[in-house]
Design an enzyme around this catalytic site. Structure first.
Site, PDB file in Angstrom:
ATOM      1  CD  GLU A 294      -1.808   2.332   1.401  1.00 53.79           C
ATOM      2  OE1 GLU A 294      -1.555   3.121   0.447  1.00 53.79           O
ATOM      3  OE2 GLU A 294      -1.797   2.683   2.572  1.00 53.79           O
ATOM      4  CB  CYS A 328      -2.034   6.400   2.348  1.00 49.54           C
ATOM      5  SG  CYS A 328      -2.899   5.205   3.366  1.00 49.54           S
TER       6      CYS A 328
END
Length: 522
Positions: A294, A328
């Site tokens: 990720e 994020c």
């Protein structure tokens, strides 16, 4: 053996309401207690051994630089190799432990963390710079991951045939999923409990052994989690803890021929490097390594003229500046249609100016970023932003004995601007104007990332178009683009946001297994 409670429908861990005086007092007391215990030394965990090294990683409170959270023993290549050998050996016994028994360790850890929720949250406040609400959500998500993945392992194991195979007369065909081997978990600073714990136990509960290399900025939280897993009874060697240098420890383990998978959360640059290094087959390596990554995002919120503009502005500010934009999923872009632009911008400016900056332990809405390196990067982007748009809020470092930066808003930013396309990972919001809602979605898609996004509208036809067209792994309608819940909103994105692994989803654990087909003729 699963209990009746574990068989009940899954329910997310409740967040703490700090407007209740009792809860407010509880977190304040936990922070005082945590501060009294600061400065301890933490060992490496390798098999039966707890190893104290001479060289240490010193963890500092980013909101009060005079405060040392703790000193953590620093791993070396030699110790990384030792951890690998222990993990390889332990895997041979751990993979044979029943899924229900492996899950039980996670259930025990979840119960322990639930009992000590404020203890973990207070450490998050001090070591990572999260305020009470952000820290509480991080701890709750860690509990969710433990509980959810334990249940998932049981569900998968109790399904005798995981795929609806075509049955052939006179044969018994079954597909089962077996563990991979030794996994390397490289966890981030921004969710130093939830993501660190979730990625580690996903590998563990599926029968793999795990070597954990936590973020250098938040190693004490990780050490406390390893202690918790030890208290839950997890066998020695299943989880090794080895903080250390990115090259000497991290890259060495990524390239190691005995490494079977790497689970990474962090920046695009580091993720791509790991992907490249892991792809090379080393001498003695007999498999292709699996990478679960990720890698961040450049997330945005699109607002059309039919939307609830107050709700949209509130969502934009919350998504941009929650935990100082160090997510994020942070909404670092807002794309607003021309006819609603001035009104939404005005609301965003007002809401941003009302944010106060201060110590996380005092629950200030805006706290510090994680370290000086982050300050330098963010301030560089702010200078770039001054050339690419109009600065209307913030733009400077803020007062305080820590890494404080003002929440910053740029307006009139071109869709091609760097601050509209590159991940900053700080409290910086860029706002762009679109001629209409379709162009706004095109601008949203104009990035190499594809993690989260939002679309604000009251028109069903437009919403349907956005659902189909906005290219991101997690798309939210009429709500902010942060705050995915385990089990309800599996999290992970497209393009340079990673490998499209959906953490907290019903297929996530399969990433740490390999399918084995058995066919028996009678």
């Amino acid at each position: 053996m699963t209990t009746n409670t574990q068989k009940a429908p899954y329910k997310n861990e409740a967040l703490t309401d700090f407007s209740i005086e009792e809860n407010k007092k509880a977190i304040q007391e936990a922070i005082v207690k945590a501060k009294a215990a600061l400065g301890q030394k933490y060992p490496l965990y390798i098999g039966e051994e707890k190893i104290y090294t001479e060289e240490k990683i010193i963890s500092i409170n980013p909101g009060n630089l005079d405060e040392v959270i703790g000193s953590v023993s620093k791993g070396t290549q030699e110790l990384a190799e030792k951890a690998m050998q222990v993990a390889v050996e332990t895997f041979e016994t751990w993979k044979k432990v029943s899924p229900a028994e492996r899950a039980e360790y996670l259930f025990k850890a979840a119960d322990l963390m639930r009992q000590r929720k404020h203890e973990f949250s207070s450490l998050l406040v001090l070591e990572s710079g999260k305020n009470w609400v952000e820290a509480d959500a991080d701890t709750a998500e860690a509990i969710d991951f433990l509980e959810f993945y334990a249940r998932e392992m049981i569900r998968l194991s109790e399904t005798s045939i995981h795929q609806p195979l075509t049955q052939i007369a006179g044969e018994e065909n079954k597909m089962t999923y077996i563990p991979l081997g030794v996994g390397i978990v490289i966890s981030p600073f921004n969710f130093p409990l939830a993501i660190m714990a979730g990625t580690a136990v996903a590998g563990i509960v599926t029968g793999n052994t795990v070597i954990l290399k936590p973020a250098d900025n938040t190693p004490v939280i990780a050490a406390k989690f390893v202690e918790l897993m030890e208290e839950a009874g997890l066998p020695k060697g299943v989880l090794s803890y080895i903080p250390g240098d990115a090259l000497e420890v991290g890259e060495y383990l990524v390239e190691h021929p005995k490494t079977r998978f790497i689970s990474f959360t962090g920046s695009r640059a580091v993720g791509c490097r790991i992907y490249e290094k892991a792809s090379k087959v080393q001498e003695g390596q007999i498999w292709l390594k699996r990478v679960v990554a990720e890698m961040g995002g450049k997330d945005g919120i699109v607002v059309d003229e039919t939307a609830d503009l107050d709700a949209a502005a509130t969502a934009i500010v919350a998504a941009a500046f929650g935990f100082q934009g160090q997510k994020c999923s942070a909404g670092s872009r807002a794309i607003i249609v021309d006819s609603a632009y001035d009104e939404v911008v005005g609301k965003v400016i007002e809401l941003t100016k009302n944010l106060t900056i201060g110590l996380p332990e005092e629950n200030a809405p805006v706290g510090p970023v994680i370290d000086q390196k982050s300050v330098d990067k963010i301030m560089k982007y702010i200078e770039i932003g001054k050339e690419e748009g109009t600065l209307v809020v913030g733009g400077s470092k803020a007062d305080g004995n820590g890494f404080y930066i003002e929440p910053t808003v740029f307006v009139g930013v071109s869709p091609e601007a760097r601050i509209m396309k590159e991940e900053i990972f700080g409290p910086v919001l860029a706002i762009s104007k679109a001629a209409d809602w379709k162009e706004a979605i095109d601008i949203f898609n104009n990035t190499e990332y594809g993690l989260t996004g939002s679309f604000f509208s009251q028109e069903d036809a437009r919403i349907e178009y956005a659902l189909e067209t906005q290219h991101c792994g997690n798309l939210y309608i009429n709500k902010k683009c942060t705050g995915a819940l385990v089990g309800a909103q599996p999290f992970g994105g497209f393009n340079m946001s990673g490998t499209d692994s959906k953490a907290g989803g019903y297929d996530y654990l399969l990433l740490f297994t390999q399918g084995k087909l058995t066919s028996r003729k009678f």
